[in-house]
Design an enzyme around this catalytic site. Structure first.
Site, PDB file in Angstrom:
ATOM      1  N   GLY A  18      -3.013   2.735   7.362  1.00  0.00           N
ATOM      2  CA  GLY A  18      -2.549   2.044   6.163  1.00  0.00           C
ATOM      3  C   GLY A  18      -2.366   0.558   6.430  1.00  0.00           C
ATOM      4  N   GLY A  20      -4.184  -1.951   5.769  1.00  0.00           N
ATOM      5  CA  GLY A  20      -4.841  -2.897   4.863  1.00  0.00           C
ATOM      6  C   GLY A  20      -3.901  -3.568   3.886  1.00  0.00           C
ATOM      7  CG  ASP A  69      -7.633  11.189   3.052  1.00  0.00           C
ATOM      8  OD1 ASP A  69      -6.506  11.143   3.614  1.00  0.00           O
ATOM      9  OD2 ASP A  69      -7.827  11.808   1.995  1.00  0.00           O
ATOM     10  CB  VAL A  70      -4.722   9.112   8.003  1.00  0.00           C
ATOM     11  CG1 VAL A  70      -5.344   7.874   8.614  1.00  0.00           C
ATOM     12  CG2 VAL A  70      -3.717   8.754   6.934  1.00  0.00           C
ATOM     13  CE1 TYR A 161       7.253   8.241   0.569  1.00  0.00           C
ATOM     14  CE2 TYR A 161       9.627   8.044   0.509  1.00  0.00           C
ATOM     15  CZ  TYR A 161       8.400   7.541   0.869  1.00  0.00           C
ATOM     16  OH  TYR A 161       8.326   6.349   1.546  1.00  0.00           O
ATOM     17  CE  LYS A 165       7.144   8.320   4.298  1.00  0.00           C
ATOM     18  NZ  LYS A 165       6.147   7.652   5.137  1.00  0.00           N
TER      19      LYS A 165
HETATM   20  P1  NAP Z   1       1.360   0.533   0.305  1.00  0.00           P
HETATM   21  O1  NAP Z   1       1.730  -0.814  -0.160  1.00  0.00           O
HETATM   22  O2  NAP Z   1       0.970   1.558  -0.718  1.00  0.00           O
HETATM   23  O3  NAP Z   1       0.204   0.449   1.414  1.00  0.00           O
HETATM   24  C1  NAP Z   1      -0.207   1.641   2.032  1.00  0.00           C
HETATM   25  C2  NAP Z   1      -1.635   1.549   2.494  1.00  0.00           C
HETATM   26  O4  NAP Z   1      -1.966   2.851   3.034  1.00  0.00           O
HETATM   27  C3  NAP Z   1      -2.613   1.284   1.359  1.00  0.00           C
HETATM   28  O5  NAP Z   1      -3.642   0.415   1.754  1.00  0.00           O
HETATM   29  C4  NAP Z   1      -3.158   2.682   1.058  1.00  0.00           C
HETATM   30  O6  NAP Z   1      -4.462   2.672   0.498  1.00  0.00           O
HETATM   31  C5  NAP Z   1      -3.175   3.296   2.443  1.00  0.00           C
HETATM   32  N1  NAP Z   1      -3.234   4.753   2.374  1.00  0.00           N
HETATM   33  C6  NAP Z   1      -2.626   5.583   1.485  1.00  0.00           C
HETATM   34  N2  NAP Z   1      -2.975   6.843   1.705  1.00  0.00           N
HETATM   35  C7  NAP Z   1      -3.842   6.830   2.733  1.00  0.00           C
HETATM   36  C8  NAP Z   1      -4.568   7.845   3.405  1.00  0.00           C
HETATM   37  N3  NAP Z   1      -4.509   9.124   3.040  1.00  0.00           N
HETATM   38  N4  NAP Z   1      -5.368   7.494   4.438  1.00  0.00           N
HETATM   39  C9  NAP Z   1      -5.467   6.186   4.813  1.00  0.00           C
HETATM   40  N5  NAP Z   1      -4.813   5.198   4.211  1.00  0.00           N
HETATM   41  C10 NAP Z   1      -4.005   5.508   3.177  1.00  0.00           C
HETATM   42  O7  NAP Z   1       2.589   1.178   1.107  1.00  0.00           O
HETATM   43  P2  NAP Z   1       3.845   0.474   1.868  1.00  0.00           P
HETATM   44  O8  NAP Z   1       4.916   0.249   0.891  1.00  0.00           O
HETATM   45  O9  NAP Z   1       3.356  -0.610   2.724  1.00  0.00           O
HETATM   46  O10 NAP Z   1       4.327   1.710   2.740  1.00  0.00           O
HETATM   47  C11 NAP Z   1       3.960   1.914   4.095  1.00  0.00           C
HETATM   48  C12 NAP Z   1       4.753   3.104   4.610  1.00  0.00           C
HETATM   49  O11 NAP Z   1       6.142   2.835   4.479  1.00  0.00           O
HETATM   50  C13 NAP Z   1       4.507   4.386   3.835  1.00  0.00           C
HETATM   51  O12 NAP Z   1       4.471   5.470   4.714  1.00  0.00           O
HETATM   52  C14 NAP Z   1       5.702   4.483   2.918  1.00  0.00           C
HETATM   53  O13 NAP Z   1       5.998   5.810   2.562  1.00  0.00           O
HETATM   54  C15 NAP Z   1       6.781   3.896   3.796  1.00  0.00           C
HETATM   55  N6  NAP Z   1       7.935   3.360   3.065  1.00  0.00           N
HETATM   56  C16 NAP Z   1       7.791   2.354   2.144  1.00  0.00           C
HETATM   57  C17 NAP Z   1       8.931   1.833   1.544  1.00  0.00           C
HETATM   58  C18 NAP Z   1       8.864   0.662   0.589  1.00  0.00           C
HETATM   59  O14 NAP Z   1       9.894   0.276   0.040  1.00  0.00           O
HETATM   60  N7  NAP Z   1       7.718   0.055   0.382  1.00  0.00           N
HETATM   61  C19 NAP Z   1      10.195   2.357   1.839  1.00  0.00           C
HETATM   62  C20 NAP Z   1      10.296   3.383   2.745  1.00  0.00           C
HETATM   63  C21 NAP Z   1       9.161   3.878   3.365  1.00  0.00           C
HETATM   64  P3  NAP Z   1      -4.592   2.826  -1.116  1.00  0.00           P
HETATM   65  O15 NAP Z   1      -3.825   1.683  -1.707  1.00  0.00           O
HETATM   66  O16 NAP Z   1      -6.060   2.769  -1.338  1.00  0.00           O
HETATM   67  O17 NAP Z   1      -3.966   4.147  -1.454  1.00  0.00           O
END
Ligand code: NAP
Length: 257
Positions: A18, A20, A69-70, A161, A165
């Site tokens: 993820g 990107g 897709d991981v 979710y 986690k």
């Molecule tokens: P994000 O902005 O949605 O970025 C996630 C990236 O992972 C996107 O590029 C997405 O691609 C990619 N991705 C999704 N599913 C995938 C798959 N099956 N295989 C490969 N790549 C995949 O997410 P983020 O907010 O940075 O979150 C990163 C991590 O932190 C996640 O695990 C999330 O649950 C966790 N988290 C986030 C928050 C928060 O407040 N943001 C809080 C707690 C935990 P697509 O966009 O094409 O789907």
């Protein structure tokens, strides 16, 4: 570290899933600056290519693996083999890719449950199994699992979710015990609210309520930035953190104390 330093000292290779967008992107950029050769594994090929190109043009080393897709073991194995062929053994793994969901518990469908578990939890299982041999052979490794503060506190409408986690946190503790003797540390960062495309989308759909009010309730009075997570991740992946394993390193502005 400059690109000349890289040429002199072949970099350790890190994989960020993820990578990107959002916090994965910040982690990838930070680990590259720290001297790792970074592989960005993401479903979104354009995003992965964009981040890798910027890292490379800044004089560091990155490889984009888009369209992966991981949550599919075969795709993970193929991606990790390509990383190994192009950048060398994988000594750092950041299991960051994830998806979120908001649904009343009684309305969660089997499909929604399975998708969240596969993307958030099975992915860490597949990715870790695919690289742990490299780390064992090197006698050095770092695994960081990006979980969520929702698993620490519970979070309404997020049972699927938060369950995925919470399992990731348990996986972290088990692996820390099992892999410690091989020189591999395993830790988890459960972020609080971090401003990323995921959080923006959740806010736009009205799932987070008033975001300014959310920030005002936090002890540090702000929503987190992806770089807040990258900084903690950088430390956990460093040699300095060799005595830190099995830990939950909250980066949440004081949401969970
Ligand atoms: P994000 O902005 O949605 O970025 C996630 C990236 O992972 C996107 O590029 C997405 O691609 C990619 N991705 C999704 N599913 C995938 C798959 N099956 N295989 C490969 N790549 C995949 O997410 P983020 O907010 O940075 O979150 C990163 C991590 O932190 C996640 O695990 C999330 O649950 C966790 N988290 C986030 C928050 C928060 O407040 N943001 C809080 C707690 C935990 P697509 O966009 O094409 O789907």
């Amino acid at each position: 570290m400059t690109s000349t330093d890289h040429a002199r000292n072949p970099a350790r290779t890190a994989v960020v899933t993820g990578g990107g967008k959002g916090m994965g992107e910040a982690i990838a950029r930070r680990l590259a600056r720290d001297g790792f050769a970074v592989a960005i594994v993401d479903l979104d090929g354009d995003a992965a290519e964009h981040v890798a190109a910027q890292i490379n043009s800044a004089g560091y080393r990155a490889l984009a693996l888009g369209g992966v897709d991981v949550s599919v073991r075969e795709q993970v194995n193929a991606a990790m083999q390509r990383v190994r062929d192009e950048l060398g053994p994988i000594l750092v793994l950041v299991n960051n890719a994830g998806i979120t969901g908001f649904q009343r518990f009684v309305d969660i469908t089997d499909e929604q449950w399975d998708r969240i578990i596969k993307v958030n939890l099975n992915s860490a299982f597949y990715c870790t199994q695919a690289v742990v041999g490299d780390m064992t052979e090197a006698g050095w490794g770092r695994i960081v699992n990006i979980s969520s503060s929702s698993a620490q506190t519970g979070s309404e409408y997020m049972t699927h979710y938060a369950s995925s986690k919470g399992a990731m946190i348990a996986m972290t503790k088990c692996l820390a015990l099992e892999l410690g003797p091989s020189g591999i540390t395993v830790n988890t960062i459960p972020p609080g609210s971090i401003m990323t495309p995921m959080m923006r989308a959740s806010a736009d759909r009205g799932h987070l309520g008033d975001v300014e009010a959310l920030a005002a309730r936090l002890p540090v009075r702000r929503i987190g930035e992806p770089e807040d997570i990258a900084g903690a991740c950088s430390y956990l992946c460093s040699d300095d953190a060799g005595y830190v394993t099995g830990q939950i390193i909250g980066v949440n502005g004081g949401r969970v104390t």
